[in-house]
Motif scaffolding. Structure first.
Motif, PDB file in Angstrom:
ATOM      1  N   VAL A 171       3.538  12.305   4.010  1.00  8.86           N
ATOM      2  CA  VAL A 171       3.405  11.302   2.957  1.00  8.86           C
ATOM      3  C   VAL A 171       4.543  11.536   1.969  1.00  8.86           C
ATOM      4  O   VAL A 171       5.092  12.638   1.902  1.00  8.86           O
ATOM      5  CB  VAL A 171       2.033  11.424   2.245  1.00  8.86           C
ATOM      6  CG1 VAL A 171       0.918  10.948   3.134  1.00  8.86           C
ATOM      7  CG2 VAL A 171       1.771  12.849   1.754  1.00  8.86           C
ATOM      8  N   VAL A 174      -3.780   4.490  -1.318  1.00 11.23           N
ATOM      9  CA  VAL A 174      -4.692   4.904  -0.252  1.00 11.23           C
ATOM     10  C   VAL A 174      -4.486   6.394  -0.018  1.00 11.23           C
ATOM     11  O   VAL A 174      -3.401   6.827   0.398  1.00 11.23           O
ATOM     12  CB  VAL A 174      -4.429   4.126   1.052  1.00 11.23           C
ATOM     13  CG1 VAL A 174      -5.387   4.601   2.149  1.00 11.23           C
ATOM     14  CG2 VAL A 174      -4.560   2.623   0.818  1.00 11.23           C
ATOM     15  N   GLU A 175      -5.508   7.184  -0.345  1.00  9.93           N
ATOM     16  CA  GLU A 175      -5.360   8.636  -0.177  1.00  9.93           C
ATOM     17  C   GLU A 175      -5.391   8.991   1.303  1.00  9.93           C
ATOM     18  O   GLU A 175      -6.253   8.534   2.048  1.00  9.93           O
ATOM     19  CB  GLU A 175      -6.463   9.364  -0.931  1.00  9.93           C
ATOM     20  CG  GLU A 175      -6.232  10.859  -1.043  1.00  9.93           C
ATOM     21  CD  GLU A 175      -7.150  11.525  -2.050  1.00  9.93           C
ATOM     22  OE1 GLU A 175      -7.326  12.758  -1.942  1.00  9.93           O
ATOM     23  OE2 GLU A 175      -7.689  10.827  -2.926  1.00  9.93           O
ATOM     24  N   GLU A 176      -4.439   9.807   1.717  1.00  8.93           N
ATOM     25  CA  GLU A 176      -4.270  10.148   3.129  1.00  8.93           C
ATOM     26  C   GLU A 176      -4.313  11.665   3.302  1.00  8.93           C
ATOM     27  O   GLU A 176      -3.504  12.377   2.723  1.00  8.93           O
ATOM     28  CB  GLU A 176      -2.926   9.617   3.635  1.00  8.93           C
ATOM     29  CG  GLU A 176      -2.669   9.840   5.106  1.00  8.93           C
ATOM     30  CD  GLU A 176      -3.589   9.014   5.992  1.00  8.93           C
ATOM     31  OE1 GLU A 176      -4.331   9.638   6.778  1.00  8.93           O
ATOM     32  OE2 GLU A 176      -3.577   7.784   5.881  1.00  8.93           O
ATOM     33  N   PHE A 221      -2.381   7.059  11.094  1.00 10.38           N
ATOM     34  CA  PHE A 221      -1.378   7.580  10.170  1.00 10.38           C
ATOM     35  C   PHE A 221      -0.111   8.011  10.916  1.00 10.38           C
ATOM     36  O   PHE A 221       1.007   7.728  10.486  1.00 10.38           O
ATOM     37  CB  PHE A 221      -1.954   8.767   9.392  1.00 10.38           C
ATOM     38  CG  PHE A 221      -0.942   9.514   8.576  1.00 10.38           C
ATOM     39  CD1 PHE A 221      -0.357   8.936   7.468  1.00 10.38           C
ATOM     40  CD2 PHE A 221      -0.559  10.801   8.929  1.00 10.38           C
ATOM     41  CE1 PHE A 221       0.582   9.621   6.716  1.00 10.38           C
ATOM     42  CE2 PHE A 221       0.371  11.494   8.187  1.00 10.38           C
ATOM     43  CZ  PHE A 221       0.950  10.902   7.080  1.00 10.38           C
ATOM     44  N   TYR A 271      -3.136  13.901   5.291  1.00  8.61           N
ATOM     45  CA  TYR A 271      -2.106  13.909   6.335  1.00  8.61           C
ATOM     46  C   TYR A 271      -2.238  15.100   7.286  1.00  8.61           C
ATOM     47  O   TYR A 271      -1.811  15.032   8.443  1.00  8.61           O
ATOM     48  CB  TYR A 271      -0.708  13.902   5.705  1.00  8.61           C
ATOM     49  CG  TYR A 271      -0.395  15.122   4.879  1.00  8.61           C
ATOM     50  CD1 TYR A 271       0.181  16.249   5.456  1.00  8.61           C
ATOM     51  CD2 TYR A 271      -0.684  15.153   3.517  1.00  8.61           C
ATOM     52  CE1 TYR A 271       0.449  17.376   4.698  1.00  8.61           C
ATOM     53  CE2 TYR A 271      -0.416  16.263   2.757  1.00  8.61           C
ATOM     54  CZ  TYR A 271       0.145  17.381   3.345  1.00  8.61           C
ATOM     55  OH  TYR A 271       0.411  18.492   2.588  1.00  8.61           O
ATOM     56  N   ARG A 286       0.833  -1.197   0.000  1.00  6.71           N
ATOM     57  CA  ARG A 286       0.000   0.000   0.000  1.00  6.71           C
ATOM     58  C   ARG A 286       0.867   1.245   0.000  1.00  6.71           C
ATOM     59  O   ARG A 286       1.883   1.288   0.699  1.00  6.71           O
ATOM     60  CB  ARG A 286      -0.912   0.028   1.235  1.00  6.71           C
ATOM     61  CG  ARG A 286      -2.052  -0.966   1.209  1.00  6.71           C
ATOM     62  CD  ARG A 286      -2.924  -0.830   2.436  1.00  6.71           C
ATOM     63  NE  ARG A 286      -4.075  -1.719   2.375  1.00  6.71           N
ATOM     64  CZ  ARG A 286      -4.979  -1.847   3.331  1.00  6.71           C
ATOM     65  NH1 ARG A 286      -4.866  -1.125   4.444  1.00  6.71           N
ATOM     66  NH2 ARG A 286      -5.981  -2.669   3.202  1.00  6.71           N
ATOM     67  N   TYR A 318       0.391   5.107   0.940  1.00  7.20           N
ATOM     68  CA  TYR A 318      -0.418   6.184   1.490  1.00  7.20           C
ATOM     69  C   TYR A 318       0.083   7.474   0.859  1.00  7.20           C
ATOM     70  O   TYR A 318       1.262   7.826   1.000  1.00  7.20           O
ATOM     71  CB  TYR A 318      -0.300   6.203   3.015  1.00  7.20           C
ATOM     72  CG  TYR A 318      -0.840   4.938   3.652  1.00  7.20           C
ATOM     73  CD1 TYR A 318      -2.174   4.841   4.037  1.00  7.20           C
ATOM     74  CD2 TYR A 318      -0.012   3.834   3.841  1.00  7.20           C
ATOM     75  CE1 TYR A 318      -2.675   3.673   4.611  1.00  7.20           C
ATOM     76  CE2 TYR A 318      -0.504   2.658   4.408  1.00  7.20           C
ATOM     77  CZ  TYR A 318      -1.837   2.586   4.787  1.00  7.20           C
ATOM     78  OH  TYR A 318      -2.333   1.428   5.347  1.00  7.20           O
TER      79      TYR A 318
END
Length: 221
Positions: free
Chosen positions: A50, A30-32, A41, A34, A3, A5
């Motif tokens: 990220v 996986v969109e984060e 996270f 932040y 994955r 992020y």
């Protein structure tokens, strides 16, 4: 499943995405968000940044460290030269774009126009946008100077330096902040990068509230 992020319009995330795709390493995106500092996270990366690549049982952080790790573990196709001088030049240019270009251009254009809205942190600061618009001209001219003397940015072969520069410019191209008419050699270089299979996922990115410009996904831009 591996994955990544990420944030779609992050040049650091895009650099890792390009390397993963070039080396044919599958990873779920996986969109984060932040900036919301979600506890899960923050446990993955206490720096609160990220990209983070979950590779097997490892959480890898810092884009350049991730890319060099992938280069060592998955050496084919090579994105770093074999000779020490060539590796130095690649690292110098990676630093140039991730540090100098990022501070003078990306943060003044992309972050002002896009990130402020996404993070709900106010309106763009016009002085910063003006500085970024001026700064990108200098950097495009420097790239043209390099490409007049080399086939790729760091030498005769495509390297991590090219992916790093393309990651930044692709974000700015999404916001129509790159004057591709300024240098034919830089435009030709970007067209070669843009047409690679590794670039395809970047061309379908969609950021809510910021529609793609018509030329963004066009290989004949």
């Amino acid at each position: 499943m591996n994955r990544l992020y990420h944030v779609p319009l992050s040049p650091f995330c895009r650099k890792v995405r390009l390397v993963l795709a070039e080396k044919k390493i599958e990873a779920e995106l996986v969109e984060e968000r932040y900036w919301e500092r979600d506890p899960d996270f923050m446990r993955r990366n206490p720096a609160g940044k990220v990209p983070i690549l979950r590779l097997g049982e490892m959480n890898l952080a810092e884009s350049s460290a991730i890319c060099e790790y992938l280069e060592e573990v998955y050496p084919t196709p090579a994105l770093m030269p074999k000779d020490v001088e060539g590796r130095y030049e690649v690292r110098r240019l990676v630093s140039w774009f991730d540090d100098k270009f990022h501070q003078e251009v990306t943060s003044n254009l992309l972050y002002e126009r896009v990130n402020r809205k996404l993070m709900k942190s106010g309106y763009p600061v016009s002085a910063n946008v003006k500085a970024g618009s001026k700064g990108i001209k200098y950097h495009l001219d420097y790239m043209a100077w390099l490409l007049d003397r080399r086939r790729w940015l760091a030498g005769d072969a495509m390297t991590l330096a090219d992916f790093t520069a393309a990651a930044h410019l692709s974000c700015l191209d999404y916001t129509s902040d790159v004057d591709w008419n300024r240098s034919a050699v830089v435009k030709d270089w970007y067209a070669k990068i843009k047409s690679r299979p590794a670039f395809r996922s970047l061309l379908v990115d969609q950021v809510p509230g910021f529609p793609q410009p018509a030329h963004y996904a066009d290989l004949d831009f």
